[in-house]
Scaffold this active site. Structure first.
Site, PDB file in Angstrom:
ATOM      1  N   GLY A   1       0.816  -1.211   0.000  1.00 42.72           N
ATOM      2  CA  GLY A   1       0.000   0.000   0.000  1.00 42.72           C
ATOM      3  C   GLY A   1       0.844   1.252   0.000  1.00 42.72           C
ATOM      4  N   ALA A   2       0.511   2.179  -0.902  1.00 43.74           N
ATOM      5  CA  ALA A   2       1.236   3.456  -0.971  1.00 43.74           C
ATOM      6  C   ALA A   2       0.302   4.597  -0.581  1.00 43.74           C
ATOM      7  CB  ALA A   2       1.824   3.673  -2.361  1.00 43.74           C
ATOM      8  N   GLY A   3      -0.468   4.366   0.478  1.00 40.48           N
ATOM      9  CA  GLY A   3      -1.272   5.440   1.068  1.00 40.48           C
ATOM     10  C   GLY A   3      -0.398   6.241   2.026  1.00 40.48           C
TER      11      GLY A   3
ATOM     12  N   GLU B   1     -17.628  17.286   4.822  1.00 38.71           N
ATOM     13  CA  GLU B   1     -16.674  17.941   3.910  1.00 38.71           C
ATOM     14  C   GLU B   1     -17.160  17.883   2.465  1.00 38.71           C
ATOM     15  OE1 GLU B   1     -12.644  16.432   4.752  1.00 38.71           O
ATOM     16  OE2 GLU B   1     -12.394  18.295   5.872  1.00 38.71           O
TER      17      GLU B   1
ATOM     18  N   GLN C   1      -3.568  11.520   9.761  1.00 45.75           N
ATOM     19  CA  GLN C   1      -2.623  11.932  10.795  1.00 45.75           C
ATOM     20  C   GLN C   1      -2.049  10.743  11.552  1.00 45.75           C
ATOM     21  OE1 GLN C   1      -2.464  15.050  14.597  1.00 45.75           O
ATOM     22  NE2 GLN C   1      -4.413  14.616  13.644  1.00 45.75           N
TER      23      GLN C   1
ATOM     24  N   LYS D   1      -6.757  24.137   7.515  1.00 47.15           N
ATOM     25  CA  LYS D   1      -6.991  22.915   6.752  1.00 47.15           C
ATOM     26  C   LYS D   1      -5.955  22.794   5.628  1.00 47.15           C
ATOM     27  CE  LYS D   1      -9.386  19.280   5.506  1.00 47.15           C
ATOM     28  NZ  LYS D   1      -9.722  18.176   6.407  1.00 47.15           N
TER      29      LYS D   1
END
Lengths: 405, 405
Positions: B10-12, B170, B319, B379
């Site tokens: 995974g490249a998140g 959002e 985060q 933000k």
């Protein structure tokens, strides 16, 4: 003495030409002029293939009717025509009724489906701004969906166009230019995309010089378009076209995008209002009046005129509509002033250019065959000329095409 | 001595953090590092609501994995993970198999539908670049179609969002900003558009400070969003949502666009590979290793960690993923070098900002409540920080958000 009411139905090439010419030629006290149109804008029908393919934004192919109308002389009514009643000389709109002394019917064309089953339900048409941008967004949605499905459906990347006439070919030219951008936008392998054109006639661009037809077809084939010429569409289904070459050679072409670009007819209101018409087109007098109605003029796509040289009707084009509009305005001035003779229409064929994307084309201009960038250039000259004729240099500057090179 | 194989899935946010930190800390001869990802790009999951609403182009929310990887140290493999086999220490990809000495599972989240019927079939999700741009194009197609239908279907202009959590709010913020542009583009009366948000919990933004929740809800209501709070979605159909407030008060909300933004779960490959998990999330050790597997680390949305202060799991965020990635890289270095002790993870909560469009927001940063343009500013700082952590100042310049005012 009461001023005569002149009512113009439609703000297409023909109708706007009449309105803008009348407002120049007639004084405020000579006539009451009404221009009726469904939308508050005019659109360039001959540019819709670009808006449909997404190579030109739809706001570029339209402008406000108000921007070319002299409000002191012409009253613009945004409304939809429902019926013309020649018996009591009035027009029924959705919102009101209008009485006329002189009527100009310039209601434009509708798609002609020749009774082919399913076309109205499942095929997209290149008819107006609404249909053009829907088609553009439909194609984009198919490309956007492709990679989000676990099972890839290649028919989402397939676009079948019915008709290799003028509109079909011009649309294919834009589409061939647009597809690489769509592939980039949605991470799609260009080789998975298929554009297929089906034409029942034995040639593409029937009526065009065979050399130019060859040029157009091979140009588009080089860009990946596959042609099925001499192939009739039997039916349109939610899955694509069922076509046949000859009687037995039936084939199903599966595609999520099916476009019908093969024919137009006159506005059906003309027939419904009792004018004798062939596919919505009335065989008008040489003065452009409707037979038996000296106070009704029919111009543009609803008018039928025979080209006596070849004993066939002139095809409905912007060029002929605008020339008819100009003559119609002259004849209305003559009638309003009650002196002089009505003029007879004679088509002055300046030529035809069929674009193959913004950078190529084929055509005959002033009797001379042209191809390639020269044709593309001339196409833009033709497009700008239409703007100039109606709105003068200001409109050309605002909406003109200047990407000449 | 053979270099150990470190395989990162995974490249998140988490996976890329591990890879970029390892390539800084380890020498070429210390380990063989493989990074596996389905796409050749990383995307900012926390910006997908913008790409989905069409307020930010999807190419702005992604960048090439290759652009942040040191090819001398990390081998990037574009492939899809099918199974992890801890018994023989290998990973089965679609195209090949990889053996590992150390494995990092950073496979991210999937939508959680809580068994609600029809969601998978009929609702759009905000999960990745593919789904985001499909949703954007779907909405645009509905608006484009509206005026081209003889019978106007107002449900084409209705968007129902399931979930008033972080993603839902959002997305609504962006959507409320986008709708006026869509109306202009397609000649649609703004008042015909309806945006409805359905939330089962007794409040929007559960877990947020009530004052901030009020600010967010009234901001969105002012922009035309209608909230149905304390209302559960019973079923999703091709026509919309069937919802219920209490058991009996059942209502059908018809809409052509239905978005599910109410929940995520860990990647199902984790469960299918035999790890004990709750909704795809494995309760990891403090060192971030999987229970019973010292050579397997699980980070990001597939990892479950309890916030001991409130005895509830930390919500899955970018985060926490990035902080876990940083610590995981440190622990891998320790293991590769065979000296020192593994570190234990402790979440350093820098705060949370929920955007309400590009120009407004609510949040808590360093323990302080903020709203309005200050929150919108923060933000963007948060968004740019994520870029900085992985790709340094170069990536911030390339992909950062600088429309601060």
């Amino acid at each position: 003495m009461k001023k005569p009411n002149i009512v113009i139905l439609g703000a297409g090439y023909g109708g706007l030409m009449v309105a803008t010419r009348l407002q120049k030629q007639l004084g405020v006290n000579e006539a009451e002029i009404f221009l009726v149109n469904k939308n508050d804008y005019h659109y360039e029908t001959t540019w819709l293939h670009e808006a449909s393919a997404g190579t030109l934004h739809h706001d570029k192919v339209r402008y406000d009717v108000a921007s070319v109308i002299d409000k002191n002389k012409v009253t613009f009514i945004q409304d939809t025509v429902q019926k013309i009643s020649t018996a009591d000389k009035k027009v029924v709109l959705e919102g009101q009724e209008l009485s006329y002394d002189y009527l100009v019917v310039a209601l434009g064309a509708e798609p002609e489906t020749f009774g082919i089953k399913g076309l109205h339900e499942y095929a997209f048409m290149i008819s107006n701004v609404n249909s053009a941008r829907q088609l553009r967004e439909h194609i984009e949605y198919q490309f956007a969906t492709y990679n989000n499905e676990a099972e890839k459906d290649d028919t989402r990347l397939r676009i079948v166009v019915g008709g290799a006439g003028f509109t079909g070919i011009e649309f294919l030219g834009e589409l061939a230019n647009r597809v690489p951008d769509l592939c980039k936008e949605y991470d799609i392998d260009y080789h998975k995309v298929k554009i297929i054109c089906v034409e029942a006639a034995p040639t593409a661009l029937p009526g065009f010089d065979p050399e130019l037809v060859d040029y157009a077809v091979s140009h588009l084939e080089r860009k990946g378009v596959e042609f099925k010429i001499g192939t009739a569409i039997k039916e349109c289904t939610p899955d694509g076209f069922i076509v046949a070459k000859g009687e037995n050679d039936v084939e199903e072409i599966k595609a999520k995008t099916v476009v019908w670009a093969a024919g137009v007819r006159g506005n059906s209101i003309v027939e419904e209002s009792g004018f004798e018409a062939m596919r919505g087109r009335v065989k008008v007098e040489k003065t452009l009046s409707a037979p038996g109605h000296n106070d009704v003029f029919i111009i543009g796509d609803c008018a039928l005129m025979i080209n006596e040289e070849i004993n066939r009707p002139y095809p409905p084009t912007a060029q002929i509509s605008m020339q008819q509009g100009e003559l119609c305005a002259n004849n209305l001035v003559t009638l309003v002033r009650g002196k002089g003779n009505l003029q007879e229409f004679k088509f002055d064929d300046k030529g035809t250019v069929c674009s193959l994307g913004h950078d190529d084309g084929v055509g005959v201009v002033f009797g001379k065959k042209i191809t390639g960038s020269k044709a593309a250039f001339m196409k833009k000259v033709v497009d700008n000329r239409a703007l100039f004729m109606i709105g003068g240099p200001g409109l050309v500057l605002k909406k003109g095409k200047f990407n000449f090179f």
